[in-house]
Scaffold this active site. Structure first.
Site: not given
Ligand SMILES: *Cc1c(COP(=O)(O)O)cnc(C)c1O
Length: 433
Positions: A20, A148, A249, A278
């Site tokens: 960004y 997100y 997620d 992550k």
């Molecule tokens: C970071 C994140 C993503 C995206 O993961 P990337 O490895 O950056 O593509 C998706 N969902 C959540 C909740 C996240 O924190």
């Protein structure tokens, strides 16, 4: 250990995008040469206490000898081999562990190369499942505002429309059904009208909705909102009742960060599809996974395509799988709930910030501490505060109205104290109001 070559910052500024950023008005970046445990060393020799765990990922800190050893052993066999038509020990061992530590129903694993891709795959799974059942009307997703889920297009289409600037891509981006963001606080009481409102959306839209996608308990990049577990259990109940799949997620929240191994455990629910990433490799390599249950997997496999239509080049990368196996072993072998509790206790110091005029709220959950300011920090101020933090010997990266911490679990109490004090001083001395 320190790298003697100088890092060419002029080249970086002229030619390299950072997350960004602008190519005409770049904000300064700090050249890093080395990182050990919870300390990041800059080329200038300064040592910074890490408050970010490289965006939720480096839960065991940097340069962990056991993870390094596992990666070296894997490199000496092969760093990569195609996953089409072949398999290998690190992938099999990792998927065994993932099936074992996630809810019992989730026993089919797709290895993806990043969090965003695992969300893409989750969406494909949901779409393919309904098509396989002959249901052609379920082509939309339902999701709360302030979410997100990543930066690729399908993932972005379920991010908060304002935060992720859906206006830029109007006409190109699919339009989904957004429901009100959760309001009731994690530790407050659950406002029943939230459940009623959710149900109205399910009643009106369920026939066109394939899946509901949500970050369990913590909406992170959308505002670090810690919401009430009953919102999540209500969503689970409504999904079942109205024939909508549930995608959770856990890319940010997974692996202990919120005080439970997975945040869904706060609400005692099992999703149909789970995304993790992550911290999966302890922040050492990019890897994510999408897990699903027997029902969805069988549905997809018996559908028109007969297969799950996805297969990236670096799928199941052995080196990343080896790092993930080691990271999970390290996590499970220690008393991680105790570690999280200890960090949580230390983070309570952030409550001091409530005394400051420019602070709107302080909230702490598990090993996450958030100070919300009354105003957006703004790009110029981010650079300014960032420089201040570096001067103080800490690495903290503010975002919008938020200054927040999610340190590596190995951080000692003194490190957390320093991080908290730096945030207090930064706000106190910079007068953001
Ligand atoms: C970071 C994140 C993503 C995206 O993961 P990337 O490895 O950056 O593509 C998706 N969902 C959540 C909740 C996240 O924190």
């Amino acid at each position: 250990m320190s790298n003697k070559r100088t890092i060419d910052l002029n080249f970086d500024r002229e030619h390299i995008w950072h997350p960004y950023t602008s190519m005409t008005q770049p904000i300064p970046v700090y050249p890093v040469t080395y990182a050990q445990d919870n300390v990041i060393y800059l080329e200038s020799g300064e040592a910074l206490i890490d408050g970010m765990a490289s965006w939720w990922s480096a839960i065991h800190g940097y340069n962990h000898p056991v993870i390094n050893q596992a990666m070296i052993a894997q490199i000496n066999c092969m760093s990569h081999i195609m996953f089409g038509g072949m398999t290998h020990k690190s992938a099999v061992e990792l998927c065994k562990k993932l099936v074992a530590i996630t809810p019992q129903s989730l026993n089919k694993v797709f290895l993806a190369d990043s969090g965003s891709i695992s969300v893409e795959v989750a969406i494909k799974m949901a779409m393919q499942y309904w098509l396989s059942k002959g249901v052609k009307t379920k082509q939309k997703l339902m999701t709360p505002f302030k979410g997100y889920h990543g930066d690729t297009f399908a993932a972005m289409s379920v991010c908060d429309p304002i935060n992720s600037m859906h206006s830029l891509y109007k006409g190109f981006l699919p339009e989904h059904v957004f429901v009100p963001a959760p309001v009731s606080k994690f530790s407050g009481t659950f406002a029943k009208h939230e459940a009623q409102e959710l149900e109205r959306y399910f009643i009106n839209h369920h026939h066109q909705v394939a899946a509901f996608i949500i970050e369990p308990i913590v909406q992170n990049a959308g505002g670090m909102n810690f919401y009430h577990p009953e919102y999540l259990s209500t969503v689970r109940k409504l999904c079942t009742q109205y024939n909508v799949l549930l995608i959770c997620d856990e890319i940010a929240t997974g692996f202990g960060r919120t005080g439970k191994l997975f945040a869904i455990e706060h609400a005692n629910i099992e999703p149909d599809i789970l995304c993790i990433g992550k911290a999966l490799t302890g922040g050492n390599l990019t890897l994510a996974a999408t897990l699903t249950n027997e029902k969805i997997a069988t549905g997809i496999s018996e559908g028109e395509a007969g297969v799950l239509m996805h297969g990236p080049t670096f799928m199941g990368n052995p080196l990343a799988c080896a790092a993930a196996c080691a990271s999970i072993d390290i996590l499970m072998a220690q008393n991680w709930p105790q570690q999280i509790k200890r960090i949580n206790t230390q983070l309570q110091q952030l409550n001091e910030c409530k005394k400051l005029n420019s602070v709107a709220d302080v909230r702490i959950l598990g090993a996450i501490g958030v100070v919300e300011l009354t105003k957006d920090v703004g790009d110029i101020n981010v650079a300014k505060i960032q420089a201040y933090f570096v001067e103080q010997g800490v690495w903290i990266r503010p975002f919008g109205q938020l200054i927040y911490l999610m340190p590596p679990y190995i951080s000692d109490n003194e490190s957390i104290n320093t991080l908290c004090t730096s945030i207090y001083n930064a706000i106190n001395e910079h007068h953001f109001n």
